[in-house]
Every structure is written in C-alpha cells, then in structure tokens.
Enzyme design. Structure first.
Site, mmCIF file in Angstrom:
data_model
loop_
_atom_site.group_PDB
_atom_site.id
_atom_site.type_symbol
_atom_site.label_atom_id
_atom_site.label_comp_id
_atom_site.label_asym_id
_atom_site.label_seq_id
_atom_site.Cartn_x
_atom_site.Cartn_y
_atom_site.Cartn_z
ATOM 1 N N LYS A 153 74.915 93.539 33.423
ATOM 2 C CA LYS A 153 75.583 94.166 32.532
ATOM 3 C C LYS A 153 76.252 95.837 33.296
ATOM 4 O O LYS A 153 75.662 96.165 33.159
ATOM 5 C CB LYS A 153 75.060 94.504 31.792
ATOM 6 C CG LYS A 153 75.306 94.842 30.309
ATOM 7 C CD LYS A 153 74.608 96.070 28.944
ATOM 8 C CE LYS A 153 74.934 97.024 28.882
ATOM 9 N NZ LYS A 153 76.052 97.558 28.682
ATOM 10 N N GLY A 168 70.610 104.744 34.937
ATOM 11 C CA GLY A 168 71.303 105.391 34.169
ATOM 12 C C GLY A 168 70.357 106.291 33.414
ATOM 13 O O GLY A 168 69.517 106.968 34.235
ATOM 14 N N SER A 169 70.556 106.212 32.029
ATOM 15 C CA SER A 169 69.385 107.344 32.092
ATOM 16 C C SER A 169 67.935 107.618 31.909
ATOM 17 O O SER A 169 67.850 106.232 31.704
ATOM 18 C CB SER A 169 69.581 107.481 30.326
ATOM 19 O OG SER A 169 69.377 106.781 29.153
ATOM 20 N N THR A 170 67.380 108.960 31.750
ATOM 21 C CA THR A 170 65.280 108.747 31.985
ATOM 22 C C THR A 170 65.761 108.500 30.488
ATOM 23 O O THR A 170 64.515 107.370 30.382
ATOM 24 C CB THR A 170 65.836 109.883 32.794
ATOM 25 O OG1 THR A 170 65.532 110.409 33.821
ATOM 26 C CG2 THR A 170 63.626 110.083 32.453
ATOM 27 N N GLY A 208 65.897 103.966 30.603
ATOM 28 C CA GLY A 208 64.829 104.024 31.702
ATOM 29 C C GLY A 208 63.354 103.861 31.611
ATOM 30 O O GLY A 208 62.370 103.195 31.532
ATOM 31 N N GLU A 231 66.286 103.692 38.706
ATOM 32 C CA GLU A 231 67.070 104.768 39.434
ATOM 33 C C GLU A 231 67.443 105.677 38.209
ATOM 34 O O GLU A 231 68.769 105.238 37.578
ATOM 35 C CB GLU A 231 68.122 104.457 40.295
ATOM 36 C CG GLU A 231 68.490 105.254 41.217
ATOM 37 C CD GLU A 231 69.665 105.508 41.358
ATOM 38 O OE1 GLU A 231 70.137 107.198 40.870
ATOM 39 O OE2 GLU A 231 70.966 105.141 40.985
ATOM 40 N N CYS A 258 73.634 111.068 40.030
ATOM 41 C CA CYS A 258 72.794 111.205 39.445
ATOM 42 C C CYS A 258 71.898 112.275 40.842
ATOM 43 O O CYS A 258 71.137 112.637 40.077
ATOM 44 C CB CYS A 258 71.955 110.631 39.641
ATOM 45 S SG CYS A 258 72.078 109.167 40.676
ATOM 46 N N GLU A 304 70.086 117.402 33.378
ATOM 47 C CA GLU A 304 71.028 117.152 33.444
ATOM 48 C C GLU A 304 72.137 116.967 32.838
ATOM 49 O O GLU A 304 72.261 116.996 31.772
ATOM 50 C CB GLU A 304 70.299 115.202 33.967
ATOM 51 C CG GLU A 304 72.003 114.511 34.619
ATOM 52 C CD GLU A 304 71.639 113.708 35.160
ATOM 53 O OE1 GLU A 304 70.798 112.672 34.040
ATOM 54 O OE2 GLU A 304 71.214 112.693 36.508
HETATM 55 N N1 LIG Z 1 71.050 108.088 36.861
HETATM 56 C C1 LIG Z 1 72.321 107.982 36.563
HETATM 57 O O1 LIG Z 1 73.106 107.884 37.702
HETATM 58 C C2 LIG Z 1 72.992 107.719 35.327
HETATM 59 C C3 LIG Z 1 72.579 109.657 34.686
HETATM 60 N N2 LIG Z 1 72.779 108.735 33.396
HETATM 61 C C4 LIG Z 1 72.848 110.399 32.637
HETATM 62 O O2 LIG Z 1 72.202 110.196 30.822
HETATM 63 C C5 LIG Z 1 73.420 110.801 29.650
HETATM 64 C C6 LIG Z 1 74.050 109.062 28.878
HETATM 65 O O3 LIG Z 1 74.374 107.973 29.731
HETATM 66 P P1 LIG Z 1 74.443 106.851 29.118
HETATM 67 O O4 LIG Z 1 75.739 106.285 29.351
HETATM 68 O O5 LIG Z 1 73.994 107.518 27.510
HETATM 69 O O6 LIG Z 1 73.519 106.386 29.714
HETATM 70 P P2 LIG Z 1 72.740 105.187 29.897
HETATM 71 O O7 LIG Z 1 71.208 104.569 29.909
HETATM 72 O O8 LIG Z 1 72.385 104.392 27.889
HETATM 73 O O9 LIG Z 1 73.388 103.663 30.203
HETATM 74 C C7 LIG Z 1 73.300 103.479 31.288
HETATM 75 C C8 LIG Z 1 73.209 101.631 31.622
HETATM 76 O O10 LIG Z 1 72.864 101.010 30.341
HETATM 77 C C9 LIG Z 1 72.626 100.499 29.174
HETATM 78 N N3 LIG Z 1 71.574 100.313 27.776
HETATM 79 C C10 LIG Z 1 72.250 101.920 27.114
HETATM 80 N N4 LIG Z 1 70.226 101.527 26.256
HETATM 81 C C11 LIG Z 1 70.055 100.579 26.565
HETATM 82 C C12 LIG Z 1 68.680 99.021 26.339
HETATM 83 N N5 LIG Z 1 67.738 100.145 25.785
HETATM 84 N N6 LIG Z 1 68.509 99.157 27.503
HETATM 85 C C13 LIG Z 1 68.979 98.090 28.174
HETATM 86 N N7 LIG Z 1 69.795 98.733 28.416
HETATM 87 C C14 LIG Z 1 70.717 99.820 28.177
HETATM 88 C C15 LIG Z 1 73.962 100.942 28.750
HETATM 89 O O11 LIG Z 1 75.033 100.166 27.976
HETATM 90 C C16 LIG Z 1 74.622 101.258 29.902
HETATM 91 O O12 LIG Z 1 75.402 100.038 30.513
HETATM 92 C C17 LIG Z 1 74.142 111.324 30.767
HETATM 93 O O13 LIG Z 1 74.851 111.830 30.384
HETATM 94 C C18 LIG Z 1 73.273 110.970 32.446
HETATM 95 O O14 LIG Z 1 72.763 112.657 32.162
HETATM 96 C C19 LIG Z 1 73.920 108.123 32.580
HETATM 97 C C20 LIG Z 1 74.666 107.699 33.316
HETATM 98 C C21 LIG Z 1 74.423 107.014 34.984
HETATM 99 N N1 BAL Z 2 73.443 105.878 41.131
HETATM 100 C C1 BAL Z 2 73.668 105.777 42.533
HETATM 101 C C2 BAL Z 2 74.829 107.218 42.500
HETATM 102 C C3 BAL Z 2 74.347 108.294 41.847
HETATM 103 O O1 BAL Z 2 74.978 108.595 40.724
HETATM 104 O O2 BAL Z 2 73.742 109.491 42.897
#
Ligand SMILES: NC(=O)C1=CN([C@@H]2O[C@H](COP(=O)(O)OP(=O)(O)OC[C@H]3O[C@@H](n4cnc5c(N)ncnc54)[C@H](O)[C@@H]3O)[C@@H](O)[C@H]2O)C=CC1
Ligand code: BAL
Length: 511
Positions: free
Chosen positions: A183, A235-237, A240, A257, A291, A388
């Site tokens: 997804k 995605g977000s902590t 996660g 991650e 991230c 973050e």
């Molecule tokens: N580690 C990384 O690479 C990332 C970190 N983030 C952090 O998260 C913050 C919020 O960004 P968001 O877009 O809201 O992140 P998010 O964690 O909500 O979204 C990431 C993915 O997870 C999906 N998702 C959302 N809720 C879910 C659930 N309950 N179960 C399964 N999948 C779900 C979303 O549709 C998207 O595909 C950002 O400001 C940043 O701090 C965001 C994106 C990437």
């Molecule tokens: N999620 C791997 C690349 C990054 O956002 O650091």
C-alpha cells in the site's frame, strides 16, 4: 483544475502519458476499488494530477487472496534463478522508463527533479539488480541451508521516497520467494501505479505483486489481514507502535522503520568545506522529509561561529521553487498536513527561545512551501531538539568533548542514523562505537546502497532493510529434523502418501 487542463504544461517534457483515473492492481490487472476514489495533487501547485481508487476491506481481501494463490501455485515453487530473471527484467524496465518515473515522482511528491532523476530512480533500479543477484543464493543469507520464504508480505510505505521505499520492500520480498500486497501512501500513489505497468511489461506472473491504494484504513486492513505472514512498515512512530500492538500475539514476522532525530556531529578538526556540504545535504535533501535526516547539528564549541556563518552563506545559495526545474535544490513540502506540522514545530522553537534564521527567498503563491531554516541557541530540552520535524529545519547544539557529543547525540528516543565529521579515523571509530544509531556515516551523509543494511534502534523501529539482513527479514530458517538414535517406526501399510510440498518448503534431514 483537472490533470487534462494541467497536462499542456507537461507536454513539453514529452514524457508523461498519465491516465485520468488509476485503479488498484490486483492479480496482474487494474481494477476499480470499492472505496471512494481520491485525487492525487501536485504539492507544488495544488493541481490535480489523477484520480486514485481506494481499496476497502473486500478489495484488500481480494489482493491477499491473489497473492496467496500466486505464492502457492507459482512463486514459491519457481527456482531462485528464474525469480532473479524477473527482478533483472524489472530493473531494466525501470532504467528504460527512468525519465518518465522521475518526472512523475517529482510531480506527485514535490521533490526536486535532480533528486528523483539522480538519486531515487537510479537507486530503485539498483535495489532490483542487487536482490536479483540474491534470488538463487538464499543459502548464504545467514539463515543456514534451504531457508524458506514466509508467504504473503503486507507492505505499507510512506510518501517521502514513494518509489524507492517500494523497491526497498518489494525487491527482497520477491527474491526470497514471497508474494506481496503493498500500500503506497495516499499522497504519493502515482509512481507505484506506473510501476504496476512495468510489472505487466515484465510479464510478472499475476498476483505476485498487488497494489492497493487508499489511506490509513486500507493500511490497517492489510496489516491485520489473517492471510498475511509478514508485515513491513515504514512511516511514523505512532502508526508503527499501533501496528506492533495490533500484531502482538500473532505469528506474523514484522519489521518497522520509523522516525529519527539524527545527530550530525562536527569536530573542530573536520574538513569544514565538506562538512558544510554534508550538513546541507543532511537536512535539505528532500526538504528534510527524511527519517534519517541530520536534523540536529552538534558542532564543537570552538568552531560553532565559523560553521554557522558558512552554513548560512551556503543556505543563501539554495534555490527553492519549481521541483520540475533541474536547477532547483529545495522543492515543495509533500502535503498541507506536513507543512502545518513543520510550521507548528518551528513556531514552538521560537517560542522556547531559539534563534530562527532563513535566507531571503520568495516562495511560490500556490502549493506547500517552507524556506530552509536554521535554529541556533537551541537547548536539549527544546521541542525542536527532541521531536522529529520532517522538514527543512536544522537545530544547532554545541559540545566541548567527544563524551559530551556522544551523550547529546544519544539523548533522543530515536536511534536511526548519525554522522561524524573529523579528520581522525580513530576518533570516528571510537565515537561511532558509542552511538546508539543503526546507520552511521563518516565524513558524508545520506548515502544509500542496496548492499548496506538500514534500520534503527529504540523508537526508530526494528529489523533491517538492505543487504543480506534485508533479505533475511523475508525468510525463515529451515526447520531442523533431529536424527533419532532408534530407527523410526515403519509407516503403516495403509498410510496415505504425504502431500507434495513446494520445493522451497521441503525440510532437509540433518546428516
Ligand atoms: N520513517 C519515515 O520514513 C517516515 C516518517 N514519517 C513521520 O510521520 C509523520 C506523519 O506522517 P504521516 O504521513 O501521517 O505518516 P503515517 O505513518 O500516518 O503514514 C505512513 C503510511 O502508513 C499508512 N497508515 C496510516 N495509518 C495506518 C495504520 N493505522 N495502519 C497501517 N497503515 C497506516 C499511511 O496510509 C501511509 O501509507 C511525519 O511528520 C514524519 O515525522 C512520515 C513518513 C515517513
Ligand atoms: N525510510 C528510508 C529513507 C528515509 O526516509 O530515511
């Protein structure tokens, strides 16, 4: 404005031939989702690019059923060598369509075309080439002879590196013999659907990769589907943590991650010119929506003023604006929601007493924009030093001794990455040894390689992606069959023959 009205501006690229409406990709075909379709927009202009289908629970179920069927009948029984050929073919097709993918990624995500073209898309191809090479060498993945695939992998990816995170997830899963339901994030689904066209071009057997678009509800339905054996999330902590909780007690294998708050540590003996470039790349690459971004600059006190002054001078040269312009350094923020988060945390930084500075730059009227920003006089208790931000915002702190640098760097709930800048190799190794971060760069930053494992400690998640560690995340060791001292009882004459297991699931008898 619809994409069709917007399209003439893109025709000059001569590259994109987008559809108005994209369906889900299930069992090798595009199908309409049962949920309410949504628009994907360009964050640089807020113009609509295309309509994207949304998958409801029944669609997710169809995708998992398709992936299971493909696993049982085709993919898990195919030789590793043949699986590898498909991965090679996908990598070559990504290269052939590289310019188109780069333009689409920039359009949908807002990142500068220079990054999509020179970093994201080449790395996507590199990931598939790398794991293609592993597909017939699974015995060397570190899990002993004949490791087995897991089954159906559910993968949920974010919007900051849409196509690259897709490659990080799909390539090792397929090489190891699993099938996939993935997804993409709701703001950046476009390139995943172009990638689906590549899978069709590659003649990948139907159901081996399925793509369900939608929001968090679609992601939740996918990771909690009982037909899934492995979950990989980036995605977000917060999400996660929710996934870890909801999967506790199931036998699904999970890798997470998550977020980061990396320290980029600059010692007074560092090559300052290179360090300035590394700091800029560390926090302004992809608008800091990374991230592992070097969002905390820890600079040795006696070179603080010089580093900050030179950093500001370098920031003043950054070109912010149209992501499709190849001279742009800093593009658009991916969404209004992300921009609001960056603005709120930056306002908190000012309110808590840190000193804010941005170079003069004219931001476009439409779209989501945030100027490159540096905060000095930051203390470890400030929110901008702890949380973050996921934007082009750097928080500068100082230290006097290596021990203080290590203590400050580790003073975070996260543990994804770090950078060390010093002329002394011995110092770099000694400091790296004490940093609690999964990835540590020495005299560089934000370098990615498919052979190198990537992942975090603490609230940055668990598991590794990349290298053979990333492959092992999609495998389990062959179950040992212990040799008995006494002869095994003879099978009764009436016993039915054991059902034939696919080759990859047969157990080996230890000698
Ligand atoms: N580690 C990384 O690479 C990332 C970190 N983030 C952090 O998260 C913050 C919020 O960004 P968001 O877009 O809201 O992140 P998010 O964690 O909500 O979204 C990431 C993915 O997870 C999906 N998702 C959302 N809720 C879910 C659930 N309950 N179960 C399964 N999948 C779900 C979303 O549709 C998207 O595909 C950002 O400001 C940043 O701090 C965001 C994106 C990437
Ligand atoms: N999620 C791997 C690349 C990054 O956002 O650091």
């Amino acid at each position: 404005m619809t994409f069709l009205e917007y399209a003439p501006a893109l025709e000059s690229t001569g590259l994109l031939n987008l559809k108005e409406h994209y369906g889900l990709f299930i069992s090798g075909e595009f199908v309409d989702g049962r949920g309410t379709a949504f628009e994907t927009i360009s964050p640089a202009t807020e113009q609509t690019i295309a309509l994207i289908s949304s998958a409801d629970d029944a669609d997710v179920d169809s995708a998992v059923v398709a992936a299971r069927l493909a696993y049982d009948t085709v993919w898990s029984t195919m030789s590793g060598r043949d699986r590898g050929k498909y991965l090679f073919r996908i990598a070559r097709l990504v290269q052939e369509r590289a310019r188109e993918l780069a333009v689409a990624e920039t359009l949908d995500n807002g990142k500068p075309i220079r990054e999509s073209r020179d970093v994201d898309v080449p790395l996507v191809a590199a990931w598939f080439f790398y794991y293609a090479g592993w597909a017939d060498k699974l015995d060397h993945a570190g899990l002993g002879a004949n490791p087995s695939s897991l089954g159906v992998a559910a993968q949920v990816i974010p919007w900051n590196f849409p196509l690259l995170m897709l490659a990080w997830k799909i390539a090792p899963a397929l090489a190891a013999g699993n099938t996939v339901v993935i997804k993409p994030a709701e703001t950046t689904s476009l390139t995943a659907l172009l990638f689906a066209e590549i899978l069709q071009q590659a003649d990948l057997p139907a159901g081996v990769v399925n793509i369900v678009t939608g929001d968090g509800a679609t992601g939740r339905a996918l990771v909690n589907h009982p037909g899934v054996n492995k979950v990989a999330f980036t995605g977000s902590t917060a999400v996660g943590r929710e996934i870890a909780r909801s999967l506790a007690g199931t036998n699904k294998k999970v890798t997470l991650e998550l977020g980061g708050k990396a320290a980029n540590i600059v010692f007074d003996d560092a090559p300052i010119d290179e360090a300035i470039e590394g700091i800029v790349n560390g926090i302004f690459f992809n608008q800091g929506q990374v991230c592992c971004a070097g969002s905390r600059l820890l600079v040795q006190e006696n070179v603080h003023d010089e580093v900050v002054e030179r950093l500001k001078a370098r920031m003043a040269t950054l070109r912010v604006g149209d992501p499709l312009d190849k001279n742009t350094d800093v593009g658009a923020i991916n969404s209004a929601a992300q921009l609001a988060r960056i603005e709120a945390l930056s306002a908190a930084g000012e309110a808590e007493g840190a000193e804010r500075w941005s170079p003069p730059c004219e931001l476009p009227q439409n779209g989501f924009w945030f100027a490159p920003t540096i905060f000095t006089n930051v203390s470890t208790s400030h929110r901008i030093a702890r949380e973050e931000i996921f934007g082009p915002v750097l928080s500068v702190l100082t230290f006097r001794t290596p021990a203080e640098a290590i203590a400050k760097a580790n003073n975070t709930p996260y543990g994804l990455s770090a950078g060390i800048w010093s002329d002394k190799g011995s110092r770099i190794l000694a400091v790296a040894d004490k940093l609690r971060a999964g990835v540590i760069w020495a005299n560089t930053f934000n370098k990615f390689d498919p052979a190198s494992p990537f992942g975090g400690y603490k609230e940055s998640g668990y598991g590794r992606e990349g290298g053979k560690h990333g492959l092992a995340a999609y495998l389990s060791p062959a179950a040992p069959i212990l040799a008995s001292a006494s002869p095994a009882p003879a099978a009764p004459a009436t016993a039915l023959p054991a059902p034939a297991l696919p080759a990859s699931r047969r157990k080996r008898v230890s000698k």
